[in-house]
Design a protein around this motif. Structure first.
Motif, PDB file in Angstrom:
ATOM      1  N   THR A 194      -4.226  21.168  -0.268  1.00  0.00           N
ATOM      2  CA  THR A 194      -4.884  20.814   1.002  1.00  0.00           C
ATOM      3  C   THR A 194      -4.786  19.332   1.338  1.00  0.00           C
ATOM      4  OG1 THR A 194      -7.170  20.432   0.202  1.00  0.00           O
ATOM      5  CG2 THR A 194      -6.518  22.728   0.660  1.00  0.00           C
ATOM      6  N   PHE A 195      -3.840  18.616   0.751  1.00  0.00           N
ATOM      7  CA  PHE A 195      -3.599  17.238   1.172  1.00  0.00           C
ATOM      8  C   PHE A 195      -2.815  17.236   2.483  1.00  0.00           C
ATOM      9  CE2 PHE A 195      -4.513  16.325  -3.253  1.00  0.00           C
ATOM     10  CZ  PHE A 195      -5.148  15.086  -3.199  1.00  0.00           C
ATOM     11  N   HIS A 196      -3.211  16.344   3.394  1.00  0.00           N
ATOM     12  CA  HIS A 196      -2.532  16.202   4.679  1.00  0.00           C
ATOM     13  C   HIS A 196      -2.216  14.725   4.926  1.00  0.00           C
ATOM     14  CE1 HIS A 196      -3.212  20.331   5.943  1.00  0.00           C
ATOM     15  NE2 HIS A 196      -4.435  20.231   5.439  1.00  0.00           N
ATOM     16  N   PRO A 197      -1.168  14.441   5.696  1.00  0.00           N
ATOM     17  CA  PRO A 197      -0.834  13.038   5.970  1.00  0.00           C
ATOM     18  C   PRO A 197      -1.957  12.329   6.724  1.00  0.00           C
ATOM     19  CG  PRO A 197       0.996  14.485   6.532  1.00  0.00           C
ATOM     20  CD  PRO A 197      -0.180  15.374   6.275  1.00  0.00           C
ATOM     21  N   HIS A 198      -2.297  11.156   6.249  1.00  0.00           N
ATOM     22  CA  HIS A 198      -3.236  10.289   6.971  1.00  0.00           C
ATOM     23  C   HIS A 198      -2.461   9.247   7.770  1.00  0.00           C
ATOM     24  CE1 HIS A 198      -6.118   6.977   7.584  1.00  0.00           C
ATOM     25  NE2 HIS A 198      -7.050   7.906   7.531  1.00  0.00           N
ATOM     26  N   HIS A 199      -1.506   8.609   7.113  1.00  0.00           N
ATOM     27  CA  HIS A 199      -0.611   7.683   7.798  1.00  0.00           C
ATOM     28  C   HIS A 199       0.606   7.438   6.912  1.00  0.00           C
ATOM     29  CE1 HIS A 199      -3.032   4.874   5.307  1.00  0.00           C
ATOM     30  NE2 HIS A 199      -1.924   4.166   5.240  1.00  0.00           N
ATOM     31  N   HIS A 200       1.546   6.708   7.444  1.00  0.00           N
ATOM     32  CA  HIS A 200       2.747   6.340   6.709  1.00  0.00           C
ATOM     33  C   HIS A 200       2.754   4.815   6.523  1.00  0.00           C
ATOM     34  CE1 HIS A 200       5.198  10.189   7.443  1.00  0.00           C
ATOM     35  NE2 HIS A 200       3.998  10.410   7.939  1.00  0.00           N
ATOM     36  N   TYR A 201       3.528   4.375   5.564  1.00  0.00           N
ATOM     37  CA  TYR A 201       3.797   2.945   5.448  1.00  0.00           C
ATOM     38  C   TYR A 201       5.145   2.766   4.765  1.00  0.00           C
ATOM     39  CZ  TYR A 201       2.114   3.002   0.534  1.00  0.00           C
ATOM     40  OH  TYR A 201       1.936   3.271  -0.801  1.00  0.00           O
ATOM     41  N   HIS A 202       5.693   1.582   4.888  1.00  0.00           N
ATOM     42  CA  HIS A 202       6.928   1.252   4.199  1.00  0.00           C
ATOM     43  C   HIS A 202       6.853  -0.219   3.797  1.00  0.00           C
ATOM     44  CE1 HIS A 202       7.699   0.265   8.469  1.00  0.00           C
ATOM     45  NE2 HIS A 202       8.419  -0.750   7.982  1.00  0.00           N
ATOM     46  N   TYR A 203       7.849  -0.639   3.086  1.00  0.00           N
ATOM     47  CA  TYR A 203       7.895  -2.026   2.614  1.00  0.00           C
ATOM     48  C   TYR A 203       9.042  -2.753   3.294  1.00  0.00           C
ATOM     49  CZ  TYR A 203       4.976  -0.364  -1.277  1.00  0.00           C
ATOM     50  OH  TYR A 203       3.975   0.184  -2.042  1.00  0.00           O
ATOM     51  N   LEU A 223      -1.614  10.512   1.706  1.00  0.00           N
ATOM     52  CA  LEU A 223      -2.186  11.830   1.952  1.00  0.00           C
ATOM     53  C   LEU A 223      -3.648  11.851   1.549  1.00  0.00           C
ATOM     54  CD1 LEU A 223       0.663  13.981   0.312  1.00  0.00           C
ATOM     55  CD2 LEU A 223       0.557  13.128   2.662  1.00  0.00           C
ATOM     56  N   THR A 224      -4.457  12.612   2.257  1.00  0.00           N
ATOM     57  CA  THR A 224      -5.876  12.737   1.919  1.00  0.00           C
ATOM     58  C   THR A 224      -6.272  14.205   1.862  1.00  0.00           C
ATOM     59  OG1 THR A 224      -6.590  12.623   4.232  1.00  0.00           O
ATOM     60  CG2 THR A 224      -6.457  10.537   3.020  1.00  0.00           C
ATOM     61  N   ALA A 225      -7.349  14.470   1.111  1.00  0.00           N
ATOM     62  CA  ALA A 225      -7.914  15.820   1.016  1.00  0.00           C
ATOM     63  C   ALA A 225      -9.402  15.708   0.770  1.00  0.00           C
ATOM     64  CB  ALA A 225      -7.258  16.613  -0.118  1.00  0.00           C
ATOM     65  N   PRO A 226     -10.211  16.610   1.335  1.00  0.00           N
ATOM     66  CA  PRO A 226     -11.648  16.622   0.996  1.00  0.00           C
ATOM     67  C   PRO A 226     -11.827  16.883  -0.496  1.00  0.00           C
ATOM     68  CG  PRO A 226     -11.177  18.015   2.903  1.00  0.00           C
ATOM     69  CD  PRO A 226      -9.861  17.660   2.294  1.00  0.00           C
ATOM     70  N   ILE A 227     -12.626  16.077  -1.137  1.00  0.00           N
ATOM     71  CA  ILE A 227     -12.722  16.173  -2.586  1.00  0.00           C
ATOM     72  C   ILE A 227     -13.360  17.481  -3.038  1.00  0.00           C
ATOM     73  CG2 ILE A 227     -14.964  15.068  -2.972  1.00  0.00           C
ATOM     74  CD1 ILE A 227     -13.483  13.381  -5.157  1.00  0.00           C
TER      75      ILE A 227
END
Length: 326
Positions: A313-322, A183-187
């Motif tokens: 205000t965090f929104h998904p940027h991408h997903h990942y898994h192992y 997740l990302t958010a503008p700082i």
């Protein structure tokens, strides 16, 4: 006021000038500070063009500002995230980053398989397996995927390679595990998030205290490898104490204009007071001059944490898994 110590940072300088009629007005110059002394400051503008030199007696205000925000791909952000959570032992296979930390956390004991490994896929997988065998660990890969709820570019080469790798590892019997969201958010939004009134200040340190490590280690343990991961890079450690008792902790690490947040913990008796929000906002505020975006990683089934991060205000940027070798 800016000094030579700020050279190389992004800054804004407000300059007092007079127009042809002699009326005063202000002009702002935004860009990289290239020189500063007692007589003038010089800025290379973001918009391009020649360096602008402003005499000190024309400077109304001047301060550092966050780096210029830029969009990064899923693969690029996985590499940036790795710089904020550096494994104890590291190696590279083309663009892939291999890491081992004596088994402490999946993130620090997996290959970030984003980009081109520089070998045919089957040979690259064999090389990863051999590297982890030398470190007495099963091979494990982080595999990126697009956010299924957001539009994505279908021609992203990193996502195409990741899908091919995912299929190849599944065919070899590597089970998938721990689906995770980045997740990302503008700082600037995070640092100004409303915090509950009356909370003690957040204290920031360059190294974790014994109390910090004890709280963090209650769940995951703190080994020599853990200490190496936690303290590598440009790191900040946050503490909030209430009546002398450590109530909340957090960790922030900066890389390439991004603040990676981790180890956000609140003691059970102090929960539901807004302390997690308080800690994250303080870490964002402390690194505002060096980062434009905050990010964190959360497993998809952690719905409580995801709800908190969405409010911030965090929104998904991408997903990942192992996937881990059997």
């Amino acid at each position: 006021m800016l000094s030579s110590a700020d050279v190389g940072r992004r800054v804004v300088v407000r300059r007092r000038v007079r127009d042809a009629a002699g009326a005063g007005k202000f002009l702002d110059v935004l860009g990289e500070l290239v020189a500063a002394d007692d007589t003038a400051v010089s800025v290379r503008p973001d918009r391009g063009g020649p360096v602008v030199t402003v005499p000190r007696d024309e400077v109304e205000a001047a301060k550092p500002v966050p780096p210029r925000r830029r969009r990064v791909s899923a693969g690029q952000l996985q590499h940036i995230a790795a710089a904020t959570w550096q494994p104890r032992h590291r190696d590279q296979l083309g663009d892939w980053l291999l890491g081992s930390s004596d088994g402490w956390t999946r993130r620090a004991n997996s290959v970030i398989a984003a980009g081109d490994p520089g070998l045919p896929l089957a040979e690259a997988i064999d090389a990863v397996v051999a590297w982890y065998r030398r470190h007495d660990q099963p091979a494990r890969a982080q595999i990126i995927a697009a956010d299924p709820d957001a539009p994505t570019a279908g021609d992203d080469p990193d996502l195409r390679r990741a899908a091919e790798l995912d299929a190849a590892l599944a065919a070899r019997g590597w089970p998938a595990e721990a689906p995770t969201m980045l997740l990302t958010a503008p700082i600037d939004r995070l640092r100004t998030a409303q915090r509950p009134a009356g909370l003690p200040p957040v204290e920031l340190f360059g190294a974790p205290s014994a109390d910090w490590l004890a709280m963090f280690g209650a769940r995951k343990g703190v080994t020599p490898a853990a200490s190496a991961v936690l303290t590598a890079g440009d790191t900040h450690f946050a503490e909030v104490r209430i009546d002398g008792t450590l109530a909340a902790i957090g960790r922030g690490a900066v890389a390439e204009g991004h603040l990676g947040l981790s180890a956000i913990e609140v003691a059970p008796q102090f929960r539901r007071r807004g302390l997690a929000r308080h800690v994250m906002a303080a870490l964002a505020d402390a690194t505002f001059d060096h980062a434009h975006t905050a990010f964190l990683q959360v497993e998809e089934d952690n719905t409580a944490a995801r709800a908190l991060y969405a409010r911030l205000t965090f929104h998904p940027h991408h997903h990942y898994h192992y996937r881990t070798a059997p």
